[in-house]
Design a protein around this motif. Sequence first.
Motif, PDB file in Angstrom:
ATOM      1  N   ASN A 165       0.878  -1.177   0.018  1.00  8.47           N
ATOM      2  CA  ASN A 165       0.057  -0.214  -0.030  1.00  8.47           C
ATOM      3  C   ASN A 165       0.885   1.214   0.009  1.00  8.47           C
TER       4      ASN A 165
ATOM      5  N   SER B 293      -8.698   3.890  -3.511  1.00 10.64           N
ATOM      6  CA  SER B 293      -9.892   3.299  -4.090  1.00 10.64           C
ATOM      7  C   SER B 293      -9.619   2.895  -5.566  1.00 10.64           C
TER       8      SER B 293
ATOM      9  N   SER C 195      -7.929  -0.059  -6.141  1.00  5.58           N
ATOM     10  CA  SER C 195      -8.567  -1.378  -5.882  1.00  5.58           C
ATOM     11  C   SER C 195      -9.365  -1.846  -6.845  1.00  5.58           C
TER      12      SER C 195
ATOM     13  N   LYS D  73      -8.859  -5.058 -10.779  1.00  2.00           N
ATOM     14  CA  LYS D  73      -8.907  -6.344 -10.300  1.00  2.00           C
ATOM     15  C   LYS D  73      -8.383  -7.507 -11.089  1.00  2.00           C
TER      16      LYS D  73
ATOM     17  N   ASN E 160      -3.543  -3.907  -7.970  1.00  2.00           N
ATOM     18  CA  ASN E 160      -4.616  -4.086  -6.718  1.00  2.00           C
ATOM     19  C   ASN E 160      -3.473  -5.000  -5.887  1.00  2.00           C
TER      20      ASN E 160
END
Length: 499
Positions: free
Chosen positions: A152, A439, A442, A445, A451
């Motif tokens: 992250n 966001s 994420s 995918k 992601n």
Amino acid sequence: MSNSFLGAGSRFKEGPDQRLYNSAFQYELECSPYIMSNLSIADMSHVMTLIQGGVISSSKGRKLLSGLLEVHLQGTENIPLDPAVGDSYNNRDKYLQQQIGPDSGYVHIGRARREASTIAWQMVCREKLFCLHEKLIQLCEVFNHVVSQHLNTFMADFTYLQHAQPTTLAHYLQGFQRPLLRDIGRIETAIKMVNLSPACSGSVNGSQIEMNREFIAELLEFDGILTHTRDAMWAPDMCIDVMTSLCSIMTSLNRISEEFIIWNSAEFSYLELADGFTRTSVIMPQKKNPYGLAFIRGQARTFNGMMTNILSTNQTISGQPDNRLYAYGELPKALDYAIQCVDLFAGILSTSKFNKDKLAEAAADKFIVATDLCDMLVKFSDLDNRSAHKIIGRAVRNACDEEQDGFTLDSIKLAAQQLNIDLPNIPDQVFNSNIDIPSLISLRKGLGSANPEQVQLMVQDSQNSIAKAHSFQGNYRMSSFNERFVKKVNLFLNELKDK
């Protein structure tokens, strides 16, 4: 001097000219540190094969093999190297004559010098390839550790050194790890190739001397045999395959080293290198130069020249010595440098400190979400991508002209109106999720995307690849080969004693 060279008193009336042995012969001797010890193993295995085939009697063979073993256990340091005598093989031959006597001449039965040197060379390449394989595994394990710490850690991806799209440091680093994982496979393929025995090829077409090729291949722990005796002596693709694999590794290391040199600059400040992998300037005491990275970068370019050397010298017509003459020293040397560079970069990567704030600041670039906004427009409307591209591009232009800070939903609608393109209603929640970096990432995918869940899957995939590589290592025991071989020789001698 008159009796110290091969052919003295037989084919040749006089010895080599000083200009020849100070150039060509001297060059050949430079590979001696790489192959001399394995020449000893090649000699012993050849004699064992000759004894096994009944070519040399048990009594004479036991005496000769015992002498060869004694010389082997003394090490290679005592063997003088004189270019006037010739190459490594001839210098060793002269030493054997001094230590063992005339019986040392049996060593050459049914075997060319090129065969012994090729066996020795393949064995040293095999050993160093295994070491490189191990270092690559360790480097990929370091990548996994660092990647797992930065799932992250947001940053800007680059194209043309310009901010392109938001990503994570973990995903970005994996882009450099994946080729290295494939390089592990390339090295395994190279190992399998150099681990085929060229022994008992005669000169190039076999020999009427009875020699069991399977027996000597097993003694030397080769996986199999290079069947065609002429091909076994030259096999130019072997040199090219090894060198190509090394160039691939060095290219991967160079690419990330170049990035890290830039990231380490004050203008970027994305990472700080540990003191142990830098050095200061002689004249500018404030400097902390990325010397380890510069060394890797320089070596990568040197490998380009080595590749050209190996490639061109292996393009000679069949039966020319050039391809081995230059490979005997150049390839082991290249392997040593590759091992050093892989190990060095593992140290650099494991000790570097990444500046998360600076990376996040770049990820917050006001226009970095432009591509994702195009995708958003396509996803929530009937627009084609080119129309969406025009709208977002016009919104960027308007923002630059009016010195606005990034995108708003209204600025996108205005751009569409200016281009006479109808836009459907985009919910605020959808828009906001496409400009908020965590966001937005994420939302990606797809397989292999940035992601964090996909990155973790790729970490697991790389761990599986590493486990397979460890398994490959487990099939061989290169580190103790010499000890095992000496035990085989002693066992063979004991069996001869009992006969």
